[in-house]
Motif scaffolding. Structure first.
Motif, mmCIF file in Angstrom:
data_model
loop_
_atom_site.group_PDB
_atom_site.id
_atom_site.type_symbol
_atom_site.label_atom_id
_atom_site.label_comp_id
_atom_site.label_asym_id
_atom_site.label_seq_id
_atom_site.Cartn_x
_atom_site.Cartn_y
_atom_site.Cartn_z
ATOM 1 N N ASP A 5 0.839 -1.202 0.000
ATOM 2 C CA ASP A 5 0.000 0.000 0.000
ATOM 3 C C ASP A 5 0.872 1.250 0.000
ATOM 4 N N LYS A 6 1.907 1.216 0.835
ATOM 5 C CA LYS A 6 2.809 2.373 0.898
ATOM 6 C C LYS A 6 3.635 2.478 -0.385
ATOM 7 N N ALA A 7 4.041 1.329 -0.918
ATOM 8 C CA ALA A 7 4.805 1.344 -2.168
ATOM 9 C C ALA A 7 3.986 1.963 -3.297
ATOM 10 N N ALA A 8 2.701 1.638 -3.349
ATOM 11 C CA ALA A 8 1.831 2.193 -4.392
ATOM 12 C C ALA A 8 1.732 3.715 -4.264
ATOM 13 N N LYS A 9 1.671 4.205 -3.024
ATOM 14 C CA LYS A 9 1.604 5.652 -2.793
ATOM 15 C C LYS A 9 2.891 6.328 -3.289
ATOM 16 N N ILE A 10 4.033 5.715 -3.009
ATOM 17 C CA ILE A 10 5.312 6.304 -3.418
ATOM 18 C C ILE A 10 5.467 6.239 -4.935
ATOM 19 N N ARG A 11 5.121 5.128 -5.539
ATOM 20 C CA ARG A 11 5.289 4.979 -7.002
ATOM 21 C C ARG A 11 4.410 5.955 -7.786
ATOM 22 N N ALA A 12 3.153 6.037 -7.389
ATOM 23 C CA ALA A 12 2.180 6.732 -8.222
ATOM 24 C C ALA A 12 1.664 8.035 -7.625
ATOM 25 N N GLY A 13 2.007 8.298 -6.362
ATOM 26 C CA GLY A 13 1.463 9.476 -5.696
ATOM 27 C C GLY A 13 1.929 10.776 -6.322
ATOM 28 N N GLN A 14 1.025 11.733 -6.383
ATOM 29 C CA GLN A 14 1.358 13.069 -6.873
ATOM 30 C C GLN A 14 1.747 13.922 -5.670
ATOM 31 N N GLY A 15 2.967 14.456 -5.679
ATOM 32 C CA GLY A 15 3.399 15.266 -4.549
ATOM 33 C C GLY A 15 4.886 15.137 -4.320
ATOM 34 N N PHE A 16 5.299 15.368 -3.075
ATOM 35 C CA PHE A 16 6.723 15.354 -2.764
ATOM 36 C C PHE A 16 6.970 14.698 -1.414
ATOM 37 N N VAL A 17 8.242 14.536 -1.070
ATOM 38 C CA VAL A 17 8.648 13.932 0.196
ATOM 39 C C VAL A 17 9.187 15.031 1.111
ATOM 40 N N ALA A 18 8.593 15.173 2.282
ATOM 41 C CA ALA A 18 9.045 16.175 3.250
ATOM 42 C C ALA A 18 10.194 15.603 4.076
ATOM 43 N N ALA A 19 11.261 16.377 4.230
ATOM 44 C CA ALA A 19 12.407 15.941 5.027
ATOM 45 C C ALA A 19 12.336 16.607 6.397
ATOM 46 N N LEU A 20 11.972 15.815 7.411
ATOM 47 C CA LEU A 20 11.862 16.317 8.792
ATOM 48 C C LEU A 20 12.912 15.615 9.656
ATOM 49 N N ASP A 21 14.112 15.465 9.111
ATOM 50 C CA ASP A 21 15.096 14.561 9.730
ATOM 51 C C ASP A 21 16.352 15.271 10.212
ATOM 52 N N GLN A 22 16.242 16.556 10.586
ATOM 53 C CA GLN A 22 17.421 17.226 11.135
ATOM 54 C C GLN A 22 17.928 16.438 12.343
ATOM 55 N N SER A 23 19.242 16.188 12.379
ATOM 56 C CA SER A 23 19.834 15.416 13.471
ATOM 57 C C SER A 23 20.526 16.367 14.445
ATOM 58 N N GLY A 24 21.296 15.814 15.370
ATOM 59 C CA GLY A 24 21.923 16.622 16.407
ATOM 60 C C GLY A 24 22.754 17.758 15.865
ATOM 61 N N GLY A 25 23.519 17.500 14.797
ATOM 62 C CA GLY A 25 24.407 18.519 14.253
ATOM 63 C C GLY A 25 23.685 19.650 13.567
ATOM 64 N N SER A 26 22.567 19.352 12.911
ATOM 65 C CA SER A 26 21.858 20.380 12.136
ATOM 66 C C SER A 26 20.681 20.996 12.885
ATOM 67 N N THR A 27 20.350 20.464 14.055
ATOM 68 C CA THR A 27 19.186 20.961 14.790
ATOM 69 C C THR A 27 19.344 22.403 15.271
ATOM 70 N N PRO A 28 20.490 22.805 15.845
ATOM 71 C CA PRO A 28 20.596 24.211 16.285
ATOM 72 C C PRO A 28 20.342 25.212 15.158
ATOM 73 N N LYS A 29 20.860 24.922 13.966
ATOM 74 C CA LYS A 29 20.635 25.827 12.836
ATOM 75 C C LYS A 29 19.153 25.839 12.452
ATOM 76 N N ALA A 30 18.540 24.650 12.415
ATOM 77 C CA ALA A 30 17.115 24.568 12.068
ATOM 78 C C ALA A 30 16.265 25.327 13.081
ATOM 79 N N LEU A 31 16.589 25.191 14.359
ATOM 80 C CA LEU A 31 15.847 25.921 15.385
ATOM 81 C C LEU A 31 16.080 27.426 15.265
ATOM 82 N N GLY A 32 17.321 27.816 14.953
ATOM 83 C CA GLY A 32 17.620 29.232 14.788
ATOM 84 C C GLY A 32 16.809 29.852 13.677
ATOM 85 N N LEU A 33 16.701 29.145 12.554
ATOM 86 C CA LEU A 33 15.897 29.650 11.436
ATOM 87 C C LEU A 33 14.412 29.719 11.799
#
Length: 297
Positions: A5-33
């Motif tokens: 079901d998830k594979a079908a959504k990824i293959r044929a879905g209209q849209g994009f992938v949101a990246a919400l994966d800031q880790s320890g090193g990039s989190t301070p910058k993300a929070l600052g922004l």
């Protein structure tokens, strides 16, 4: 076994992938922004609580649904937390219709041969087992290309494929991310080498296995079309890589079959100080612009 079901959504879905994966090193910058300065927290735990609060606010926004966002990449700590009373992966899929992915890399080695390989990923099999049990569909693993060095780029792709095979063995779909740094003089040359190596190495995968690719937006429009069409590639997504959202969207719209997977460009313009109406309107406008660039490309 990959969730169909998830594979079908990824293959044929209209849209994009949101990246919400800031880790320890990039989190301070993300929070600052986002308008949260480092004086607002005094420990790593407080920092992660604040970034989780930002992510929880984003995923609850009315526009953040599977209508325009087909997937979301989570940091491991986010996977283990909840969004609004449900495990984060469950909330994304059941409440939002968005396929959850997990960032699994643990940072980068020092540069050698013009590239930064991934550091070892300890306990990866156990992490993948836990991810699968929580409803995660796939993973994302990032390394970086800083020069058009054929040996280095070959090494980066081979390492990515090794990790990808391990991920595939758990019934998960890996997003291979060999990021080409946007500021390097020989960016176009590096992209030629990368595309050729990827095409050759993807052919070594079994016919019944698929991966995804996350690539820097190329200098030449449509340059990655052969990868979009490769039978072992489920989807090609693009990182914003430091481009402004406007520039990233412009480049994306010129690459047919490639969709966005933006992080900083997704949260551009959002602020902790905004009331909910302003916050929701801002992210809705952002989602529309990234969606239109993804679907139009």
């Amino acid at each position: 076994m990959v969730d169909q079901d998830k594979a079908a959504k990824i293959r044929a879905g209209q849209g994009f992938v949101a990246a919400l994966d800031q880790s320890g090193g990039s989190t301070p910058k993300a929070l600052g922004l986002y308008g949260i300065d480092e004086n607002r927290y005094s420990s790593e735990q407080e920092m992660f609580d604040l970034i989780h609060g930002m992510r929880a606010r984003i995923v609850k926004a009315p526009a953040f649904t599977g209508d325009k966002i087909i997937g979301a990449i989570l940091f491991e700590q986010t996977m283990d937390r909840q969004f609004h009373g449900k495990p984060a992966p469950t909330y994304l899929w059941e409440e939002r219709g968005i396929v959850p992915f997990l960032k699994i890399d643990k940072g980068l080695e020092a540069e050698m041969n013009g590239v930064k390989l991934m550091k070892p990923i300890p306990g990866l099999d156990k992490t993948l087992e836990r991810a699968k049990a929580l409803g995660i569909f796939g993973t994302k693993e990032r390394s970086v290309i800083d020069a058009a060095n054929p040996d280095g780029i070959e090494e980066i792709v081979l390492q990515q494929l090794d990790v990808a095979r391990q991920v595939l063995s758990h019934g998960l779909v890996p997003i291979i991310e060999p990021e080409v740094t946007i500021s390097i003089y020989e960016k176009a040359d590096a992209e030629v080498i990368l595309r050729d190596v990827l095409m050759r190495q993807l052919d070594t995968l079994p016919v019944d296995q698929e991966v995804m690719l996350k690539l820097t937006l190329p200098e030449e429009p449509g340059f990655y079309s052969p990868l979009v069409e490769h039978p072992r590639v489920m989807r090609v997504v693009a990182l914003s890589g430091g481009y402004s959202r406007e520039e990233a969207n412009s480049r994306l719209s010129k690459n047919p079959g490639v969709i966005a997977s933006f992080s900083r460009a997704l949260t551009e313009g959002l602020s902790d100080a905004q009331d909910d109406a302003t916050f929701n309107a801002t992210i809705a406008e952002t989602i529309d612009s990234i969606y239109n660039a993804s679907v139009g490309g």
